[in-house]
Write a protein that holds these residues in place. Structure first.
Motif, PDB file in Angstrom:
ATOM      1  N   SER A 345       0.867  -1.176   0.000  1.00  0.00           N
ATOM      2  CA  SER A 345       0.000   0.000   0.000  1.00  0.00           C
ATOM      3  C   SER A 345       0.903   1.225   0.000  1.00  0.00           C
ATOM      4  N   ASP A 346       0.320   2.371   0.120  1.00  0.00           N
ATOM      5  CA  ASP A 346       1.077   3.601   0.301  1.00  0.00           C
ATOM      6  C   ASP A 346       1.537   3.687   1.759  1.00  0.00           C
ATOM      7  N   PHE A 347       2.316   4.712   2.088  1.00  0.00           N
ATOM      8  CA  PHE A 347       2.673   4.957   3.484  1.00  0.00           C
ATOM      9  C   PHE A 347       1.395   5.153   4.296  1.00  0.00           C
ATOM     10  N   GLN A 348       1.438   4.762   5.534  1.00  0.00           N
ATOM     11  CA  GLN A 348       0.282   4.880   6.407  1.00  0.00           C
ATOM     12  C   GLN A 348       0.233   6.217   7.143  1.00  0.00           C
ATOM     13  N   GLU A 349       1.184   7.096   6.875  1.00  0.00           N
ATOM     14  CA  GLU A 349       1.233   8.413   7.502  1.00  0.00           C
ATOM     15  C   GLU A 349       1.974   9.358   6.569  1.00  0.00           C
ATOM     16  N   PRO A 350       1.849  10.667   6.768  1.00  0.00           N
ATOM     17  CA  PRO A 350       2.557  11.613   5.904  1.00  0.00           C
ATOM     18  C   PRO A 350       4.065  11.442   6.036  1.00  0.00           C
TER      19      PRO A 350
END
Length: 359
Positions: A345-350
């Motif tokens: 997935s993408d990162f789970q946070e900025p």
């Protein structure tokens, strides 16, 4: 014998005499004082003073024109896009650069020229005096009045008005640039109160996106990553972007390493974020955004070269030293059917510095 020996009275008298100091404690040589004041041409010739005033005003006007030139490049040339010609980009960059340079230099050089040609240049020595609380207000007012009088800002309205105009306009380019960093208003799916934080939460990483080497773009198999090795990684497809490539890379670039799985401290919910000890973390330091590029194999530490923030890879890149206050965001990864490493997935946070609220 004692009087003539080293350190005796006779020696003391000789030392005083050779130092040029009398026994009374006063210096044998009088204080020469300050050199005679040499008046400048503008101090004696009103025409020279008027000329200097016009020169300073011209520099302030040049600063104003520089700010206007910046906005011409910023707004008249328009927003660049994938189809923008290279000549247009060069013209816009030239106008932005020249406008900013003239805006800043005009004010700086103008103030320096003002001080050198029109403000009083005589030297003075002010003796220290005991501060009396009841006179503080009067002293402060007197100092301000002296500054206004010496700067001649009351007697030269041309300088005052052009300086006010230049100082008022000079910060506007910076405001426009910083405001342009946030396109929240153009994205209906984002709330305005996020101040663009979502732009750092979402990158090119997505489920099934292959990890490729930077800059070659070669896909990476799990078997290619040995214990102790480290790879600079970007998402597949980044190199093919025609527009916004650097912006996307600045957010998505990661470091890939392999450790002994037994040394990893995995928190709940991240059990499947690594592949047999292979982990991937954002390369963007959470302090001020410098690239974290140094990996110490023996300590399993990632080091930011800018301010020495240190992150422990065995503990999910938590901060162990330095000014950074937040761990590096981890990219969840897995292996596809062909054996290539891909993102879950993408990162789970900025990613990036923790200037924004991390919800």
């Amino acid at each position: 014998m004692g009087e003539q020996g080293y350190g005796g009275p006779g020696h003391h008298s000789d030392a005083v005499e050779h130092a040029g100091v009398e026994d009374s404690g006063t210096y044998a040589i009088d204080n020469p004082g300050l050199p005679p004041h040499r008046p400048r041409l503008a101090d004696e010739d009103p025409r020279a003073a008027k000329k200097a005033e016009r020169q300073v005003a011209f520099l302030f006007l040049l600063s104003i024109l520089g700010t206007i030139l910046f906005f011409v490049g910023y707004f008249v040339i328009g927003q660049v896009g994938p189809d923008t010609a290279a000549e247009t980009l060069r013209l816009q960059n030239m106008l932005l650069g020249l406008g900013t340079a003239f805006a800043m230099l005009g004010i700086g050089v103008g103030i320096v020229h003002w001080a050198k040609t029109l403000m009083p240049d005589h030297e003075m020595v002010e003796q220290r005096h005991e501060v009396r609380t009841e006179a503080d207000r009067a002293d402060a007012q007197g100092i301000i009045e002296d500054i206004l009088e010496e700067s001649q800002i009351k007697r030269r309205p041309l300088l005052r008005n052009t300086l006010i105009g230049a100082v008022a306009l000079a910060p506007l380019p910076a405001i426009a640039i910083f405001r342009d960093l946030d396109d929240t208003d153009n994205r209906s799916d984002l709330a305005a109160e996020n101040f663009g934080v979502e732009r750092f939460r979402h990158t090119m990483w997505d489920e099934g996106v292959r990890l490729v080497r930077d800059p070659s773009g070669t896909p990476i198999k799990a078997s290619d990553v040995t214990i102790g090795s480290a790879f600079h990684v970007i998402p597949e497809g980044l190199n093919e972007l025609q527009y916004g490539k650097l912006n996307e890379k600045a957010k998505a670039v990661v470091l890939l390493m392999r450790l002994d799985p037994d040394k990893l401290e995995v928190s709940e919910g991240r059990e499947d974020w690594n592949v047999d000890g292979i982990v991937a973390y954002s390369k963007i330091c959470t302090h001020v955004g410098c690239p974290v590029a140094l990996y110490e194999q023996h300590t399993h530490h990632l080091l930011c070269p800018c301010h020495q923030s240190t992150f422990d890879v065995t503990r999910e890149a938590k901060v162990v030293f330095g000014p950074a206050s937040h761990a590096l965001p981890q990219l969840p990864i897995t292996v596809n059917e062909e054996g290539f490493l891909v993102a879950r997935s993408d990162f789970q946070e900025p990613v990036g510095p923790v200037y924004w609220e991390r919800g």
